[in-house]
Design a protein around this motif. Structure first.
Motif, PDB file in Angstrom:
ATOM      1  N   TYR A 101      11.075  -5.631  35.392  1.00 31.46           N
ATOM      2  CA  TYR A 101      10.219  -5.392  36.553  1.00 31.46           C
ATOM      3  C   TYR A 101      10.544  -4.019  37.122  1.00 31.46           C
ATOM      4  O   TYR A 101      11.579  -3.430  36.811  1.00 31.46           O
ATOM      5  CB  TYR A 101      10.445  -6.471  37.620  1.00 31.46           C
ATOM      6  N   LYS A 102       9.656  -3.504  37.963  1.00 35.28           N
ATOM      7  CA  LYS A 102       9.933  -2.241  38.648  1.00 35.28           C
ATOM      8  C   LYS A 102       9.900  -2.486  40.154  1.00 35.28           C
ATOM      9  O   LYS A 102       9.226  -3.404  40.633  1.00 35.28           O
ATOM     10  CB  LYS A 102       8.935  -1.156  38.247  1.00 35.28           C
ATOM     11  N   ILE A 103      10.629  -1.675  40.879  1.00 34.29           N
ATOM     12  CA  ILE A 103      10.642  -1.782  42.342  1.00 34.29           C
ATOM     13  C   ILE A 103       9.437  -1.019  42.878  1.00 34.29           C
ATOM     14  O   ILE A 103       9.285   0.174  42.630  1.00 34.29           O
ATOM     15  CB  ILE A 103      11.947  -1.212  42.930  1.00 34.29           C
ATOM     16  N   ASP A 104       8.576  -1.722  43.618  1.00 37.20           N
ATOM     17  CA  ASP A 104       7.423  -1.091  44.255  1.00 37.20           C
ATOM     18  C   ASP A 104       7.830  -0.494  45.597  1.00 37.20           C
ATOM     19  O   ASP A 104       7.417   0.599  45.949  1.00 37.20           O
ATOM     20  CB  ASP A 104       6.291  -2.104  44.460  1.00 37.20           C
ATOM     21  N   TRP A 105       8.578  -1.257  46.357  1.00 31.39           N
ATOM     22  CA  TRP A 105       9.116  -0.790  47.630  1.00 31.39           C
ATOM     23  C   TRP A 105      10.245  -1.713  48.060  1.00 31.39           C
ATOM     24  O   TRP A 105      10.375  -2.828  47.559  1.00 31.39           O
ATOM     25  CB  TRP A 105       8.041  -0.690  48.712  1.00 31.39           C
ATOM     26  N   GLN A 106      11.068  -1.209  48.955  1.00 31.08           N
ATOM     27  CA  GLN A 106      12.137  -2.032  49.524  1.00 31.08           C
ATOM     28  C   GLN A 106      12.320  -1.654  50.985  1.00 31.08           C
ATOM     29  O   GLN A 106      12.033  -0.528  51.384  1.00 31.08           O
ATOM     30  CB  GLN A 106      13.423  -1.890  48.737  1.00 31.08           C
ATOM     31  N   HIS A 107      12.775  -2.632  51.769  1.00 32.93           N
ATOM     32  CA  HIS A 107      12.962  -2.419  53.196  1.00 32.93           C
ATOM     33  C   HIS A 107      14.287  -3.018  53.628  1.00 32.93           C
ATOM     34  O   HIS A 107      14.634  -4.135  53.239  1.00 32.93           O
ATOM     35  CB  HIS A 107      11.822  -3.060  53.990  1.00 32.93           C
ATOM     36  N   GLN A 108      14.988  -2.254  54.459  1.00 33.16           N
ATOM     37  CA  GLN A 108      16.256  -2.699  55.002  1.00 33.16           C
ATOM     38  C   GLN A 108      16.394  -2.006  56.361  1.00 33.16           C
ATOM     39  O   GLN A 108      16.330  -0.778  56.441  1.00 33.16           O
ATOM     40  CB  GLN A 108      17.384  -2.293  54.050  1.00 33.16           C
ATOM     41  N   TYR A 109      16.555  -2.788  57.435  1.00 38.97           N
ATOM     42  CA  TYR A 109      16.643  -2.187  58.767  1.00 38.97           C
ATOM     43  C   TYR A 109      17.843  -1.243  58.893  1.00 38.97           C
ATOM     44  O   TYR A 109      17.743  -0.189  59.489  1.00 38.97           O
ATOM     45  CB  TYR A 109      16.718  -3.272  59.851  1.00 38.97           C
ATOM     46  N   GLN A 110      18.979  -1.659  58.341  1.00 40.66           N
ATOM     47  CA  GLN A 110      20.187  -0.844  58.332  1.00 40.66           C
ATOM     48  C   GLN A 110      20.942  -1.155  57.045  1.00 40.66           C
ATOM     49  O   GLN A 110      20.729  -2.202  56.438  1.00 40.66           O
ATOM     50  CB  GLN A 110      21.083  -1.157  59.534  1.00 40.66           C
ATOM     51  N   ALA A 111      21.866  -0.280  56.679  1.00 46.42           N
ATOM     52  CA  ALA A 111      22.589  -0.425  55.407  1.00 46.42           C
ATOM     53  C   ALA A 111      23.345  -1.744  55.290  1.00 46.42           C
ATOM     54  O   ALA A 111      23.509  -2.269  54.198  1.00 46.42           O
ATOM     55  CB  ALA A 111      23.546   0.744  55.224  1.00 46.42           C
ATOM     56  N   ASP A 112      23.787  -2.319  56.391  1.00 44.07           N
ATOM     57  CA  ASP A 112      24.561  -3.560  56.330  1.00 44.07           C
ATOM     58  C   ASP A 112      23.714  -4.806  56.602  1.00 44.07           C
ATOM     59  O   ASP A 112      24.241  -5.899  56.758  1.00 44.07           O
ATOM     60  CB  ASP A 112      25.744  -3.500  57.302  1.00 44.07           C
ATOM     61  N   LEU A 113      22.406  -4.661  56.639  1.00 43.58           N
ATOM     62  CA  LEU A 113      21.502  -5.792  56.877  1.00 43.58           C
ATOM     63  C   LEU A 113      20.806  -6.191  55.575  1.00 43.58           C
ATOM     64  O   LEU A 113      20.802  -5.439  54.606  1.00 43.58           O
ATOM     65  CB  LEU A 113      20.483  -5.426  57.955  1.00 43.58           C
ATOM     66  N   PRO A 114      20.200  -7.396  55.542  1.00 47.33           N
ATOM     67  CA  PRO A 114      19.579  -7.896  54.308  1.00 47.33           C
ATOM     68  C   PRO A 114      18.442  -7.012  53.790  1.00 47.33           C
ATOM     69  O   PRO A 114      17.719  -6.377  54.548  1.00 47.33           O
ATOM     70  CB  PRO A 114      19.045  -9.271  54.711  1.00 47.33           C
ATOM     71  N   MET A 115      18.301  -7.036  52.478  1.00 46.44           N
ATOM     72  CA  MET A 115      17.262  -6.274  51.787  1.00 46.44           C
ATOM     73  C   MET A 115      16.042  -7.161  51.549  1.00 46.44           C
ATOM     74  O   MET A 115      16.170  -8.363  51.296  1.00 46.44           O
ATOM     75  CB  MET A 115      17.797  -5.791  50.432  1.00 46.44           C
ATOM     76  N   TYR A 116      14.861  -6.571  51.624  1.00 43.87           N
ATOM     77  CA  TYR A 116      13.606  -7.223  51.266  1.00 43.87           C
ATOM     78  C   TYR A 116      12.867  -6.242  50.376  1.00 43.87           C
ATOM     79  O   TYR A 116      12.759  -5.055  50.705  1.00 43.87           O
ATOM     80  CB  TYR A 116      12.785  -7.538  52.520  1.00 43.87           C
ATOM     81  N   MET A 117      12.400  -6.687  49.213  1.00 42.95           N
ATOM     82  CA  MET A 117      11.725  -5.760  48.308  1.00 42.95           C
ATOM     83  C   MET A 117      10.592  -6.428  47.550  1.00 42.95           C
ATOM     84  O   MET A 117      10.575  -7.644  47.377  1.00 42.95           O
ATOM     85  CB  MET A 117      12.708  -5.136  47.323  1.00 42.95           C
ATOM     86  N   GLN A 118       9.660  -5.588  47.119  1.00 44.42           N
ATOM     87  CA  GLN A 118       8.596  -6.039  46.226  1.00 44.42           C
ATOM     88  C   GLN A 118       8.863  -5.441  44.859  1.00 44.42           C
ATOM     89  O   GLN A 118       9.125  -4.251  44.725  1.00 44.42           O
ATOM     90  CB  GLN A 118       7.219  -5.594  46.710  1.00 44.42           C
ATOM     91  N   ILE A 119       8.787  -6.318  43.831  1.00 45.31           N
ATOM     92  CA  ILE A 119       8.905  -5.881  42.452  1.00 45.31           C
ATOM     93  C   ILE A 119       7.657  -6.329  41.701  1.00 45.31           C
ATOM     94  O   ILE A 119       6.965  -7.261  42.130  1.00 45.31           O
ATOM     95  CB  ILE A 119      10.188  -6.422  41.774  1.00 45.31           C
ATOM     96  N   SER A 120       7.374  -5.661  40.594  1.00 46.72           N
ATOM     97  CA  SER A 120       6.186  -6.047  39.822  1.00 46.72           C
ATOM     98  C   SER A 120       6.381  -5.728  38.352  1.00 46.72           C
ATOM     99  O   SER A 120       7.181  -4.875  37.973  1.00 46.72           O
ATOM    100  CB  SER A 120       4.940  -5.337  40.353  1.00 46.72           C
ATOM    101  N   LYS A 121       5.626  -6.466  37.549  1.00 49.53           N
ATOM    102  CA  LYS A 121       5.516  -6.226  36.109  1.00 49.53           C
ATOM    103  C   LYS A 121       4.055  -6.509  35.783  1.00 49.53           C
ATOM    104  O   LYS A 121       3.584  -7.640  35.935  1.00 49.53           O
ATOM    105  CB  LYS A 121       6.443  -7.155  35.329  1.00 49.53           C
ATOM    106  N   ASP A 122       3.344  -5.473  35.396  1.00 50.65           N
ATOM    107  CA  ASP A 122       1.897  -5.575  35.218  1.00 50.65           C
ATOM    108  C   ASP A 122       1.274  -6.073  36.523  1.00 50.65           C
ATOM    109  O   ASP A 122       1.501  -5.471  37.555  1.00 50.65           O
ATOM    110  CB  ASP A 122       1.549  -6.445  34.013  1.00 50.65           C
ATOM    111  N   THR A 123       0.542  -7.191  36.500  1.00 51.33           N
ATOM    112  CA  THR A 123      -0.075  -7.689  37.738  1.00 51.33           C
ATOM    113  C   THR A 123       0.746  -8.786  38.413  1.00 51.33           C
ATOM    114  O   THR A 123       0.307  -9.349  39.416  1.00 51.33           O
ATOM    115  CB  THR A 123      -1.500  -8.223  37.472  1.00 51.33           C
TER     116      THR A 123
END
Length: 120
Positions: free
Chosen positions: A28-50
């Motif tokens: 898969y590839k990373i489309d985007w990722q979000h993290q409020y601060q470096a020590d807080l949880p990560m949230y990301m979107q990944i995709s492979k084709d559709t």
């Protein structure tokens, strides 16, 4: 009104482990990722084709232990790609079912991904 395919949220606990499994192993590839601060949880979107998945380290977003079915057109070449990687933690098999082919893989967080190709 038009409805679109759902985007499952998959619980993860460690972004490096998630990266090794979903990006390096599954491709898969990373489309985007979000993290409020470096020590807080990560949230990301990944995709492979559709196929789009969300990975979340946030407690309330999802529970580990879920299963998801991911359809694909040609499962055997993908299986070959994965086996050739000799990934330390997963060497999936393809099983033949009355409805088609399936390849189940558990991620490092207790979730199960079932890649399938319909018999049609």
């Amino acid at each position: 009104m038009t409805f679109h395919s759902p985007i499952p949220i998959i619980r993860s606990f460690d972004k490096q482990v998630a990266h090794a499994f979903y990006i390096e192993f599954l491709g898969y590839k990373i489309d985007w990722q979000h993290q409020y601060q470096a020590d807080l949880p990560m949230y990301m979107q990944i995709s492979k084709d559709t196929c789009i998945l969300h990975l979340s380290e946030h407690y309330g977003d999802a529970s580990p232990g879920m299963s998801i079915r991911i359809g694909c057109d040609d499962l055997k070449p993908y299986h070959t790609q994965l086996i050739e990687k000799q990934f330390k933690h997963a060497r999936p098999d393809i099983t033949e079912q009355p409805w088609g082919l399936e390849m189940a893989i558990s991620d490092p967080f207790g979730n199960k991904l079932i890649f399938f190709q319909s018999a049609e």
